[in-house]
Every structure is written in structure tokens, then in C-alpha cells.
Design a protein around this motif. Structure first.
Motif, PDB file in Angstrom:
ATOM      1  N   PHE A   1      -2.552  -2.069 -10.551  1.00 14.70           N
ATOM      2  CA  PHE A   1      -2.935  -2.790  -9.331  1.00 14.70           C
ATOM      3  C   PHE A   1      -3.730  -4.045  -9.678  1.00 14.70           C
ATOM      4  CE2 PHE A   1      -2.226   1.409  -7.579  1.00 14.70           C
ATOM      5  CZ  PHE A   1      -1.678   1.146  -6.319  1.00 14.70           C
TER       6      PHE A   1
ATOM      7  N   ALA B   1      -8.563   5.545   0.707  1.00 10.06           N
ATOM      8  CA  ALA B   1      -8.675   4.333  -0.110  1.00 10.06           C
ATOM      9  C   ALA B   1      -8.397   3.065   0.693  1.00 10.06           C
ATOM     10  CB  ALA B   1      -7.731   4.439  -1.293  1.00 10.06           C
ATOM     11  N   VAL B   2      -7.343   3.088   1.501  1.00 12.42           N
ATOM     12  CA  VAL B   2      -6.965   1.869   2.245  1.00 12.42           C
ATOM     13  C   VAL B   2      -8.072   1.474   3.228  1.00 12.42           C
ATOM     14  CG1 VAL B   2      -5.288   0.894   3.857  1.00 12.42           C
ATOM     15  CG2 VAL B   2      -4.503   2.289   1.955  1.00 12.42           C
TER      16      VAL B   2
ATOM     17  N   ARG C   1      -9.686  10.123 -10.322  1.00 12.25           N
ATOM     18  CA  ARG C   1      -9.735  11.331  -9.505  1.00 12.25           C
ATOM     19  C   ARG C   1     -11.062  11.403  -8.735  1.00 12.25           C
ATOM     20  NH1 ARG C   1      -6.485  16.432  -9.409  1.00 12.25           N
ATOM     21  NH2 ARG C   1      -4.532  15.807 -10.378  1.00 12.25           N
ATOM     22  N   ARG C   2     -10.973  11.901  -7.509  1.00  9.09           N
ATOM     23  CA  ARG C   2     -12.171  11.977  -6.660  1.00  9.09           C
ATOM     24  C   ARG C   2     -13.280  12.795  -7.341  1.00  9.09           C
ATOM     25  NH1 ARG C   2     -10.303  10.424  -1.450  1.00  9.09           N
ATOM     26  NH2 ARG C   2      -8.049  10.307  -1.538  1.00  9.09           N
TER      27      ARG C   2
ATOM     28  N   VAL D   1     -10.265   4.980  -6.579  1.00  8.46           N
ATOM     29  CA  VAL D   1      -9.203   5.930  -6.224  1.00  8.46           C
ATOM     30  C   VAL D   1      -7.847   5.236  -6.367  1.00  8.46           C
ATOM     31  CG1 VAL D   1      -8.191   7.259  -4.309  1.00  8.46           C
ATOM     32  CG2 VAL D   1     -10.635   7.378  -4.733  1.00  8.46           C
ATOM     33  N   SER D   2      -7.780   3.965  -5.959  1.00 14.83           N
ATOM     34  CA  SER D   2      -6.520   3.209  -6.038  1.00 14.83           C
ATOM     35  C   SER D   2      -6.020   3.089  -7.473  1.00 14.83           C
ATOM     36  CB  SER D   2      -6.701   1.788  -5.510  1.00 14.83           C
ATOM     37  OG  SER D   2      -7.150   1.826  -4.213  1.00 14.83           O
ATOM     38  N   ILE D   3      -6.945   2.804  -8.383  1.00 22.77           N
ATOM     39  CA  ILE D   3      -6.485   2.582  -9.758  1.00 22.77           C
ATOM     40  C   ILE D   3      -6.274   3.890 -10.517  1.00 22.77           C
ATOM     41  CG2 ILE D   3      -7.449   0.254  -9.908  1.00 22.77           C
ATOM     42  CD1 ILE D   3      -9.690   1.420 -11.661  1.00 22.77           C
ATOM     43  N   GLY D   4      -6.537   5.004  -9.854  1.00 22.09           N
ATOM     44  CA  GLY D   4      -6.177   6.278 -10.456  1.00 22.09           C
ATOM     45  C   GLY D   4      -7.333   7.144 -10.910  1.00 22.09           C
TER      46      GLY D   4
ATOM     47  N   TYR E   1     -18.789   7.647 -18.875  1.00 24.31           N
ATOM     48  CA  TYR E   1     -19.246   8.019 -17.530  1.00 24.31           C
ATOM     49  C   TYR E   1     -20.770   7.944 -17.450  1.00 24.31           C
ATOM     50  CZ  TYR E   1     -14.503   9.656 -16.729  1.00 24.31           C
ATOM     51  OH  TYR E   1     -13.151   9.705 -16.595  1.00 24.31           O
TER      52      TYR E   1
ATOM     53  N   ASP F   1      -2.539  14.683  -2.777  1.00 23.65           N
ATOM     54  CA  ASP F   1      -3.496  13.593  -3.026  1.00 23.65           C
ATOM     55  C   ASP F   1      -3.823  13.477  -4.515  1.00 23.65           C
ATOM     56  OD1 ASP F   1      -5.553  11.628  -2.120  1.00 23.65           O
ATOM     57  OD2 ASP F   1      -6.896  13.119  -3.023  1.00 23.65           O
ATOM     58  N   GLY F   2      -4.116  14.603  -5.147  1.00 26.92           N
ATOM     59  CA  GLY F   2      -4.460  14.604  -6.567  1.00 26.92           C
ATOM     60  C   GLY F   2      -3.294  14.150  -7.433  1.00 26.92           C
ATOM     61  N   GLN F   3      -2.093  14.641  -7.092  1.00 21.28           N
ATOM     62  CA  GLN F   3      -0.895  14.252  -7.870  1.00 21.28           C
ATOM     63  C   GLN F   3      -0.638  12.752  -7.710  1.00 21.28           C
ATOM     64  OE1 GLN F   3       1.794  16.988  -5.926  1.00 21.28           O
ATOM     65  NE2 GLN F   3       1.972  18.271  -7.768  1.00 21.28           N
TER      66      GLN F   3
ATOM     67  N   ARG G   1      -0.431   7.288  -9.726  1.00 17.24           N
ATOM     68  CA  ARG G   1      -0.827   5.872  -9.730  1.00 17.24           C
ATOM     69  C   ARG G   1      -1.398   5.488 -11.083  1.00 17.24           C
ATOM     70  NH1 ARG G   1      -2.742   6.570  -4.338  1.00 17.24           N
ATOM     71  NH2 ARG G   1      -4.849   7.003  -5.066  1.00 17.24           N
ATOM     72  N   LEU G   2      -2.256   6.368 -11.606  1.00 13.77           N
ATOM     73  CA  LEU G   2      -2.912   6.088 -12.890  1.00 13.77           C
ATOM     74  C   LEU G   2      -1.878   5.839 -14.000  1.00 13.77           C
ATOM     75  CD1 LEU G   2      -5.495   6.106 -14.695  1.00 13.77           C
ATOM     76  CD2 LEU G   2      -5.199   8.563 -14.933  1.00 13.77           C
TER      77      LEU G   2
ATOM     78  N   MET H   1      -9.578   7.271 -18.350  1.00 15.40           N
ATOM     79  CA  MET H   1      -9.093   8.255 -17.381  1.00 15.40           C
ATOM     80  C   MET H   1      -7.784   8.895 -17.846  1.00 15.40           C
ATOM     81  SD  MET H   1     -10.167   6.738 -13.720  1.00 15.40           S
ATOM     82  CE  MET H   1      -9.676   5.067 -14.009  1.00 15.40           C
TER      83      MET H   1
ATOM     84  N   LEU I   1      -1.023   4.338  -1.646  1.00 15.84           N
ATOM     85  CA  LEU I   1      -2.371   4.299  -1.068  1.00 15.84           C
ATOM     86  C   LEU I   1      -2.324   4.650   0.411  1.00 15.84           C
ATOM     87  CD1 LEU I   1      -3.689   0.988  -2.692  1.00 15.84           C
ATOM     88  CD2 LEU I   1      -4.217   3.318  -3.374  1.00 15.84           C
ATOM     89  N   ASP I   2      -1.194   4.463   0.997  1.00 19.74           N
ATOM     90  CA  ASP I   2      -1.006   4.746   2.417  1.00 19.74           C
ATOM     91  C   ASP I   2       0.300   5.539   2.544  1.00 19.74           C
ATOM     92  OD1 ASP I   2      -1.531   4.734   5.070  1.00 19.74           O
ATOM     93  OD2 ASP I   2      -1.475   2.549   5.340  1.00 19.74           O
TER      94      ASP I   2
ATOM     95  N   ILE J   1      -2.873  10.410  -7.112  1.00 19.57           N
ATOM     96  CA  ILE J   1      -3.855   9.635  -7.892  1.00 19.57           C
ATOM     97  C   ILE J   1      -3.419   9.578  -9.360  1.00 19.57           C
ATOM     98  CG2 ILE J   1      -6.245   9.597  -8.743  1.00 19.57           C
ATOM     99  CD1 ILE J   1      -7.110  10.689  -6.010  1.00 19.57           C
ATOM    100  N   ASP J   2      -3.005  10.721  -9.883  1.00 21.07           N
ATOM    101  CA  ASP J   2      -2.538  10.758 -11.279  1.00 21.07           C
ATOM    102  C   ASP J   2      -1.281   9.911 -11.454  1.00 21.07           C
ATOM    103  OD1 ASP J   2      -4.587  12.356 -11.982  1.00 21.07           O
ATOM    104  OD2 ASP J   2      -3.455  14.236 -11.981  1.00 21.07           O
TER     105      ASP J   2
ATOM    106  N   ASN K   1       0.828  -1.213   0.000  1.00 26.97           N
ATOM    107  CA  ASN K   1       0.000   0.000   0.000  1.00 26.97           C
ATOM    108  C   ASN K   1       0.860   1.260   0.000  1.00 26.97           C
ATOM    109  OD1 ASN K   1      -2.439  -1.328  -0.040  1.00 26.97           O
ATOM    110  ND2 ASN K   1      -2.709  -1.306   2.181  1.00 26.97           N
TER     111      ASN K   1
ATOM    112  N   LYS L   1     -13.909  12.987 -10.427  1.00 23.31           N
ATOM    113  CA  LYS L   1     -14.573  12.194 -11.471  1.00 23.31           C
ATOM    114  C   LYS L   1     -15.542  11.196 -10.847  1.00 23.31           C
ATOM    115  CE  LYS L   1     -11.430  12.701 -15.282  1.00 23.31           C
ATOM    116  NZ  LYS L   1     -10.221  12.213 -15.929  1.00 23.31           N
TER     117      LYS L   1
END
Lengths: 227, 405
Positions: free
Chosen positions: A89, B399-400, B305-306, B300-303, B2, A76-78, A83-84, A112, A56-57, A80-81, A51, B308
Motif C-alpha cells: 500500500f 481500518a477504512v 495483526r490487531r 492494520v492496512s499494511i498487514g 516492538y 478478518d485475521g486471514q 494483505r501483508l 511482521m 480494507l472494505d 490482514i495476513d 479499498n 500485535k
């Protein structure tokens, strides 16, 4: 040059009077193309480590550098991007979007990433073919077996072209045949595309296939063996 | 995708979504039906009193509105009439001389509204020919009266009988006259029906001793919406010290208040209905958010954005409310249009109660498309408001923790 670099990672859960050290001074380096298993008994810190590597953590202290980026400094936003675009995962419970078909699930990650529709469809179909599900693309998760769902999850994880894939107990819910099939697919992708895989597992069948095994116990690295 | 995702998510819990859709549809159905009936009743009332009597605007001598006596009448002026009738959107300008007199026939007496008017011009506003139930409309030089059916019934008069009028004329002159009833007409307003006596203008001027005078020039405007423009145009042309130009809302504040007071009751009912629906929708969204917390963690884990995720949830709520509102509207519209084409006359106590408040005892719903649009819009606004909750939830999501079963 390592793709994953962790430096003195600690994670402490503070529940009142008791402090639990989930990770204690963990430093590892994983190079591109590795097929690594993080093993250990329940509560050893495998999932926590995964994680934290996946952003994620957050660690209580220490640093995680992914392909040159210190992810502990990202918002947080950066994150998420990040990770994308960099991390794939695969979860123990597959975690596909139940209302989307196999292809749509794979496409979703590319949506996305703002890929255009045609490219998304082609890539998703290709990815599903590569995991042996070319004939199941229009089925929803509920119409697929556990093994098939996990293969869709692998296709999804790889669709965005990540730098590495984190798989948390990917075979825990699978029977022997599905496990073997999934491991073959992941090993092939690793060999052919050079995709880096990091698993957390206590499944001996996965451990047997890994080329590097990092053993954790009580949040510390007990051993780090390359085969 | 979406939109596809949102639509399919709605149908994940088919029964729950159907119940929610049903409740939204019912709310809109009920609201559209109720509001159409209510606004239709007001339109009818305005039509009866304003369009078919006072006109949407009137020109008076300055001060007449505050003290409506013959002493505040004005001299009939050809130029004034011309200005009024040539104003854009004015269909007709009708000079009237209005006052009150005691009507008498046999042993019966009753206060009456005695109005002198130009009958050929009046035809454009009142559609008199279509309202006469017996006898004829008096000619411009006739010495005869046209009375309402209610008044005729009260005095037990028919065409050819005689009505005696006794009152006070211009500057205290006594006004008395014995008039043959040339015709009986059924006016759409109950008050007019029960009280109105119409005379040719010249005869009324003679009766009141108000030669060449009128109390008002009633203006028939092409549509209600053009009234402010007409009033503004006339005010700029006429001498403000001599004349006042008023629209029907200024002339009849009591009618506006009656409508407003009645409308508030309906609005309170609708407010309660919408509150119930809001909580119903919120319950669905609350459950849906709680059930899908794990899934949000995965996304959220897979990317994803909140924002969205919140957008997808917002789409779900909006889709559900739009579909529900459309269903409700489409169910209500045929009923509204049918009843508008076939008005329902009321009888008995409900009719008496409506007439007591000046409403015609007939249900004619309004077919104004804005009613459906307004209530659809209200539902969408409620949905927007409700969708803030899942958005807030997703913003706070870890997320966790969310993925811990």
C-alpha cells in the motif's frame, strides 16, 4: 491470467432514506505487470474500489479474486495476513510510522513477516537505495521531505515482495519535481521487477504515465483504455 | 523492534508522558514510604511485645489461654523443658510464672504484672543487661525485684528502695511480700515499662504459693516465619490433653486486631491514591488511543495483526508503569533506609496518641523489599487492566473508517 479480478462489484452506503451507490457493477481484470491508473472525479468511487481490492472494505455484492483467492471469503485475521503477504500500500499521506527511521519503517513489514534481523536490514537498505534514499536510511519521517517520505512508503510497500501495489492518490501531496521523481521510480520498478501498480488518481501527470487508464464516474466504469 | 517502537511511542508526547510517569512515581513513592512506616511500626510493636516479651510461641497448661489464672498453671517439668528447648529453630525456652498483684510504696498503689522468671535464660530473650538503667538484675536466689522505669517513676522508687506486693496466689492463697528493688530496667513495650515487676522464678513461686509451678514456657524462635513449624512440632510431641502450644497470634488476637484495624486505614488511603493514579493513567491511554486511531488503521492496512498492535500498546503502558514504579521506588528507598538507620522519635501529642494505642512513639520504617515489589506489582496490574481499553479499541477498529480524517 489476471492477478486482480473483480466481478459485478457493488458498494452501497445506506444512510437512512438515501442510498448512495459508490460502486455499481464494476468488473475489471488486471494482469501481472500492469501500470494502471483508476481515474475519475471526486466521489466517482476510485478510493472505494481500491479499498475493496485491498480488502480494507467489503463490497455489498460481487466477488474479488486476487491471484486465485476469493478475498471476500477470508476472515478478518486471514485478510490482514493476506494483505501483508500479497498487497503493498502507498497512501496519499505517506503514513509512515513517525517514531521509526526510514529503514525501520521498511523493515517493519518484514518483521511482521517474521524475517530474521540481518535479512530485514539488508533488504530494507536495498529497497531504500532503489528509491534513491540510500543516504537517508537513519532519518525519521519528520526529517524527510514529502517526496522522500513517499519514496520510503514505496520502498515499504515493495519490501515484502507483494503481488501488486495499490497507491491511493500517491502524488496528491507532492510538488512537480517529487511527483516526477516518484513516477520515474515506480515506472522503473514496474519495468525492471515487473511489479504491478494500480493507482487511484486525478493527477494528469500520473495519468500520462499510466499504460492503462480505467475511468470511473458515479461508481461505474466509464472507459477502460490501454495504451 | 516492538519494544523499541513502544519505547519511542511513549516519548512522542514528551510532557504528557513525563507527567504520567511523575504521577506513577509519586504514587509508588508515597505508597512505599507510607507502607514502610506503617509496617515498620507494626514490626516494632510485634518486636516489643512478642519478640522481647511473650515469645513467638508459648506452652501452657491446657485451658490457661482462656482463663489466665495461677490455678491453671502447670508443674515445672524438666522433660518438657528439654523437649521445648531441643525443638528445631527454638533458641530459648523460658519458664515463667505470671500473675497480678497490687504494688504499693508509701501512699501510692498500682496494679502490677508480677512475673517470676529464670533471669539467665531471660537474658536471651529480653536482653536484660542492656535494659537495666540502674541497679542490677537479681540473682536466681535473691529476694529482690527488677521493675520497669515507668513503674519506678510512678512509685518514685530507685534501686535499693522497697516495693510491697499484695495479691492472690495459687488456689486462693494470699500472696504478700516486701521486696527490695535491685534494679530498674527500661523495657521496649510501654505497657511492660509501666506495670512489670520481675522476680527470680523461685521467689515468685514462693510469693504465689505455687511451688515448682509455672504458667508458661515462652519460646524464642530464630525467626517469625519458623513459628508455625515449631508450634506444629511441639503439638505433635506433647500431650494435647495436658498442654496447649500457641503462637503469638493465637495468644494475642487483640494485637493482631489492632494491627489489622490500623492497617485497613492505610490500605483505604492507598486505594484512593491508586484510584486517582488509575484514572490519570487511563486519561493518558484514552488520549493516546484517540490520537493514534488513524495510525492503527494504517497498521492494520499494511498487514499488522490487531493482536500485535494491542501488544505494542500493552508494552507502552507496561513500560511506562514499570519506569514510573522504579523511579518512585528508587526515590523512596534511600529515605526508608536512612530513617530505618536513624529512627525519628516523636514527641508531644503525636507521641501520646501512639503510646495510647500501644505503639512506641518512634518512627522506624520497615526495609522489607516486598513492600516496593508489592506496590510496583500493583501499578503493573493497574497498567495491565488499563491496557485492555486500547486492545478493545483496536479489536473494534475498522481500518477504512479509522483512516478517514
Amino acid at each position: 491470467m489476471s492477478i486482480i479480478h473483480t466481478e459485478n462489484l457493488t458498494k452501497t452506503y445506506d444512510s437512512g432514506a438515501v442510498k448512495v451507490h459508490a460502486l455499481n457493477d464494476v468488473s475489471i481484470d488486471i494482469a501481472p505487470g500492469e501500470f494502471t491508473a483508476i481515474v475519475g472525479p471526486s466521489g466517482s468511487g476510485k478510493t472505494t474500489l481500491l479499498n475493496i481490492i485491498g480488502g480494507l472494505d467489503t463490497p455489498s455484492s460481487g466477488r474479488i479474486v486476487i491471484d486465485g483467492t476469493d478475498i471476500t471469503r477470508l476472515s478478518d485475521g486471514q485478510m490482514i495476513d493476506f494483505r501483508l503477504n500479497n498487497i503493498g500500500f502507498v497512501f496519499q499521506s505517506y503514513n509512515l510510522i513517525p517514531v521509526l527511521t526510514a529503514r525501520e519503517n521498511v523493515e517493519f513489514i518484514m518483521l511482521m513477516q517474521k524475517w530474521d534481523k540481518k535479512k530485514r536490514e539488508t533488504r530494507a537498505t536495498e529497497m531504500l537505495q532503489s528509491v534513491g534514499l540510500g543516504d537517508q536510511i537513519d532519518r525519521r519521517p519528520s526529517q524527510l521531505s514529502g517526496g522522500q517520505q513517499q519514496r520510503v512508503a514505496v520502498a515499504r510497500a515493495l519490501a515484502s515482495g507483494p503481488k501488486f501495489v495499490l497507491a491511493d492518490e500517491p502524488t496528491a501531496n507532492l510538488d512537480s519535481a517529487s511527483t516526477s521523481n516518484l513516477l520515474d521510480i515506480m515506472a522503473n520498478l514496474n519495468a525492471q521487477l515487473g511489479t504491478t501498480f494500480v493507482f487511484s488518481t486525478h493527477d494528469q501527470r500520473v495519468i500520462d504515465r499510466a499504460r492503462r487508464v480505467i475511468t470511473l464516474e458515479d461508481g461505474k466504469i466509464l472507459s477502460d483504455e490501454t495504451r | 523492534m516492538y519494544l523499541k517502537l513502544a519505547w519511542r511511542n511513549i516519548w512522542r508526547k514528551k510532557w504528557r508522558s513525563l507527567i504520567t510517569l511523575g504521577s506513577i512515581a509519586f504514587a509508588v513513592f508515597f505508597a512505599v514510604l507510607m507502607r514502610s512506616m506503617q509496617l515498620g511500626m507494626y514490626d516494632k510493636m510485634i518486636d516489643n511485645v512478642v519478640r522481647f516479651w511473650s515469645g513467638y510461641a508459648q506452652i501452657h497448661a491446657k485451658g490457661y489461654q482462656d482463663e489466665q489464672t495461677l490455678d491453671n498453671s502447670m508443674v515445672w517439668d524438666e522433660t518438657l523443658m528439654q523437649k521445648a528447648s531441643e525443638t528445631k529453630h527454638v533458641q530459648a525456652a523460658i519458664p515463667r510464672l505470671e500473675g497480678f498483684a497490687l504494688g504499693s510504696s508509701g501512699q501510692l498503689t498500682k496494679g502490677t504484672l508480677v512475673v517470676g522468671s529464670d533471669f539467665p535464660l531471660e537474658e536471651k530473650m529480653l536482653d536484660l543487661a542492656g535494659k537495666v538503667v540502674s541497679g542490677n538484675i537479681p540473682g536466681p536466689d535473691d529476694k529482690g525485684v527488677l521493675i520497669g522505669t515507668g513503674l519506678a517513676e510512678y512509685f518514685q522508687l530507685e534501686a535499693g528502695d522497697t516495693l510491697i506486693l499484695l495479691g492472690q496466689g495459687y488456689h486462693g492463697a494470699s500472696a504478700a511480700g516486701k521486696y527490695p528493688v535491685t534494679g530498674v530496667a527500661k523495657f521496649s513495650s510501654i505497657q511492660l515499662n509501666d506495670n512489670l515487676v520481675m522476680l527470680p522464678l523461685k521467689e515468685a513461686q514462693w510469693f504465689y504459693g505455687a511451688e515448682n509451678r509455672v504458667t508458661s514456657i515462652s519460646l524464642m524462635v530464630e525467626s517469625q516465619g519458623q513459628t508455625p513449624g515449631v508450634v506444629k512440632a511441639l503439638r505433635s510431641q506433647l500431650d494435647e490433653g495436658q498442654y496447649e502450644v500457641l503462637d503469638w497470634k493465637e495468644m494475642m488476637p487483640e494485637l493482631v486486631q489492632t494491627i489489622q484495624a490500623d492497617s485497613v486505614g492505610g490500605q483505604i488511603m492507598l486505594f484512593i491514591l491508586y484510584m486517582v493514579i488509575t484514572f490519570g493513567m487511563f486519561g493518558t491511554v484514552l488520549m493516546m488511543t484517540a490520537e493514534r486511531k488513524y495510525e492503527f488503521g494504517v497498521l492494520v492496512s499494511i498487514g499488522m495483526r490487531r493482536l500485535k498492535i494491542a501488544f505494542t500498546l500493552f508494552l507502552e503502558t507496561i513500560l511506562m508503569s514499570v519506569v514510573g514504579a522504579l523511579m518512585g521506588g528508587l526515590l523512596a528507598l534511600p529515605i526508608v533506609y536512612y530513617v530505618a538507620a536513624h529512627p525519628i522519635p516523636l514527641s508531644g501529642q503525636s507521641a501520646q496518641a501512639m503510646e495510647k494505642f500501644g505503639f512506641e512513639a518512634v518512627i522506624v520504617p520497615s526495609t522489607d523489599p516486598n513492600i516496593m515489589l508489592t506496590h510496583g506489582f500493583i501499578i503493573v496490574v493497574i497498567a495491565l487492566f488499563i491496557s485492555l481499553y486500547p486492545a478493545w479499541n483496536v479489536k473494534r477498529l475498522e481500518a477504512v473508517k479509522a483512516m478517514r480524517r
